[in-house]
Design an enzyme around this catalytic site. Structure first.
Site, PDB file in Angstrom:
ATOM      1  N   ASP A   1      21.819 -65.059  -8.335  1.00  0.00           N
ATOM      2  CA  ASP A   1      20.821 -65.783  -8.932  1.00  0.00           C
ATOM      3  C   ASP A   1      21.108 -67.163  -7.712  1.00  0.00           C
ATOM      4  OD1 ASP A   1      19.549 -68.185 -10.523  1.00  0.00           O
ATOM      5  OD2 ASP A   1      21.371 -69.225 -11.144  1.00  0.00           O
TER       6      ASP A   1
ATOM      7  N   ASN B   1      21.842 -73.061  -4.622  1.00  0.00           N
ATOM      8  CA  ASN B   1      23.134 -72.229  -5.059  1.00  0.00           C
ATOM      9  C   ASN B   1      23.010 -71.647  -3.872  1.00  0.00           C
ATOM     10  OD1 ASN B   1      24.273 -72.653  -7.620  1.00  0.00           O
ATOM     11  ND2 ASN B   1      23.073 -70.338  -8.266  1.00  0.00           N
TER      12      ASN B   1
ATOM     13  N   ASP C   1      28.678 -70.534  -6.487  1.00  0.00           N
ATOM     14  CA  ASP C   1      28.537 -70.585  -8.299  1.00  0.00           C
ATOM     15  C   ASP C   1      27.494 -68.938  -8.299  1.00  0.00           C
ATOM     16  OD1 ASP C   1      27.558 -70.823 -10.735  1.00  0.00           O
ATOM     17  OD2 ASP C   1      26.407 -72.255 -10.801  1.00  0.00           O
TER      18      ASP C   1
END
Length: 337
Positions: A209, A214, A230
Site C-alpha cells: 500500500d 505511507n 504502515d
C-alpha cells in the site's frame, strides 16, 4: 498458538475506550502521562501516547478478526528484517520474549516509536529516484524469503472475491446492479487478458500500500529522506504494486516519473519490464477492492461518519463510470521503460 484467530477477541472496537488503551500500555510496562491523541486510521485504531520520562510512542490496535496472529507476526518479521538491513522503516517494539504482538482483554496490538516527517515533494528533482532506491532495497529484502500465511495480491483475491461479496450482500442499488455487475465483469476480463500477456512474473514480499500517505520525509536525523510506515497491507505480489501508486498525471508525466523511480530502483533490484502491463490491471483491482473494503466495514460507526456517501446512488454511478474509464485505459499500450 500463532496461527489462531482468537474466539475471545472482540467483534469490534466498541470496548476500546481511552482507559482500555492506557491500561493496555501499563500492562506492558509503559507508564503513560495521560496524553492520548487518536491518529488518522480507519482499518485499525492508532494512538499517540505521552510517556513519562520518555518520548511519545504510537500504539496500533489491530482490527478484530482481520488478520491471524501468524499473519501479523509475518509482517513484523519482514519489517524487522528491513530495519536490520538499515532500510528506514519503523518496526514494532519487541517485548521481553522478542515478540512485537501484544494482547490485552482480547485485543491485539503493537507499539512503535513515533516517526515524524512530511509527505515527499515529488516535483523536487531527485525525490522519485531516491524513493525508487529505497523501494528497491525493500524488494531486495522482500525477495529473500516468502510469506506463508498472508494472502496474495492477485485477480482472485482483490477482484473476484471482492465482487462476489458486493453482489451477495446487496451493497449496490438495485437499479444500478446490472450496469455495475456487467461493467465489473468486463473490467476483470481485461485484467485477465493483461495478466496472461505479462506471463509468470515474480512475486515477492512488499509494502502493498505504498502511496504517499505511507511515506514520511525527513531532512535530518540518522536517515534523512523517506521513511516507510504502515506495512499492515503487506502481501506477496509483483514489484510494480509498490511503484504504480506513486505515478500521476497524463501519460507523458507518468512515463517520466516511472523512469525516475526505476533509475533508483535498479540500483538495488532488477525490474522485469513485463510487469508494466500490470499497472492498469492493479489499479482496476484496487477500485473493486476499495468498495469491498467499505462495504465490509460499514457496520463500524467510524466508517459511517467518515464515508457518509458510500451507500448513495451517486457513489455507485461514479464507480460504473470509473470502471469504464479503466477498461479504456487497459486497451491502451502500457508505459515503457
Amino acid at each position: 498458538m500463532i496461527n489462531r484467530l482468537s474466539k475471545a477477541e472482540p467483534e469490534n472496537f466498541l470496548m476500546l475506550d481511552p482507559d482500555c488503551v492506557l491500561d493496555a500500555m501499563l500492562d506492558q510496562g509503559f507508564q503513560c502521562d495521560g496524553r492520548l491523541l487518536a491518529l488518522n486510521s480507519y482499518e485499525n485504531r492508532v494512538y499517540q501516547l505521552g510517556i513519562e520520562d520518555g518520548p511519545p510512542l504510537v500504539v496500533k490496535f489491530y482490527r478484530p478478526r482481520r488478520w491471524t496472529d501468524a499473519q501479523i507476526l509475518e509482517e513484523h518479521s519482514f519489517v524487522q528484517d528491513l530495519f536490520l538491513s538499515e532500510v528506514p522503516v519503523v518496526p514494532a517494539l519487541l517485548n521481553d520474549n522478542g515478540v512485537g504482538l501484544r494482547f490485552f482483554k482480547g485485543f491485539r496490538f503493537a507499539i512503535f516509536e513515533k516517526q515524524g516527517g512530511r509527505a515527499p515533494e515529488l516535483e523536487r528533482v531527485g525525490t522519485l529516484e531516491r524513493l525508487g532506491r529505497y523501494i528497491g532495497r525493500i524488494h531486495a529484502v522482500g525477495a529473500s524469503s516468502k510469506y506463508c500465511h498472508r494472502p496474495m495480491i492477485d485477480r482472485e483475491t482483490l477482484g473476484s472475491r471482492a465482487l462476489a461479496f458486493l453482489l451477495e450482500n446487496d451493497c449496490i442499488p438495485s437499479d444500478l446492479l446490472p450496469a455495475y455487475e456487467s461493467t465489473a465483469r468486463q473490467m476483470l476480463e481485461c485484467v485477465d487478458t493483461l495478466y496472461r500477456q505479462a506471463g509468470e512474473v515474480q512475486v515477492i514480499r512488499l509494502h502493498g500500500d505504498c502511496h504517499l500517505g505511507n511515506v514520511l520525509w525527513t531532512e535530518s536525523g540518522s536517515h534523512p529522506g523517506p521513511h516507510f510506515v504502515d506495512f499492515d497491507d503487506s502481501r506477496m505480489g509483483p514489484a510494480i504494486q509498490d511503484l504504480w501508486m506513486l505515478l500521476s498525471g497524463n501519460r507523458v508525466e507518468r512515463q517520466n516519473q516511472l523512469c525516475d523511480l526505476l533509475a533508483g530502483y535498479e540500483d538495488f533490484a532488477d525490474f522485469d519490464p513485463r510487469q508494466l502491463q500490470l499497472i492498469e490491471p492493479l489499479r482496476s483491482l484496487r477500485l473493486i477492492h476499495y468498495s469491498f473494503w467499505l462495504a465490509q466495514r460499514w457496520g463500524d460507526p467510524a466508517f459511517k461518519l467518515a464515508f457518509p456517501w458510500f451507500n448513495s446512488q451517486r457513489y455507485w454511478q461514479d464507480r460504473v463510470l470509473e470502471m469504464r474509464e479503466q477498461i479504456a485505459a487497459m486497451e491502451e499500450p502500457s508505459l515503457q521503460i
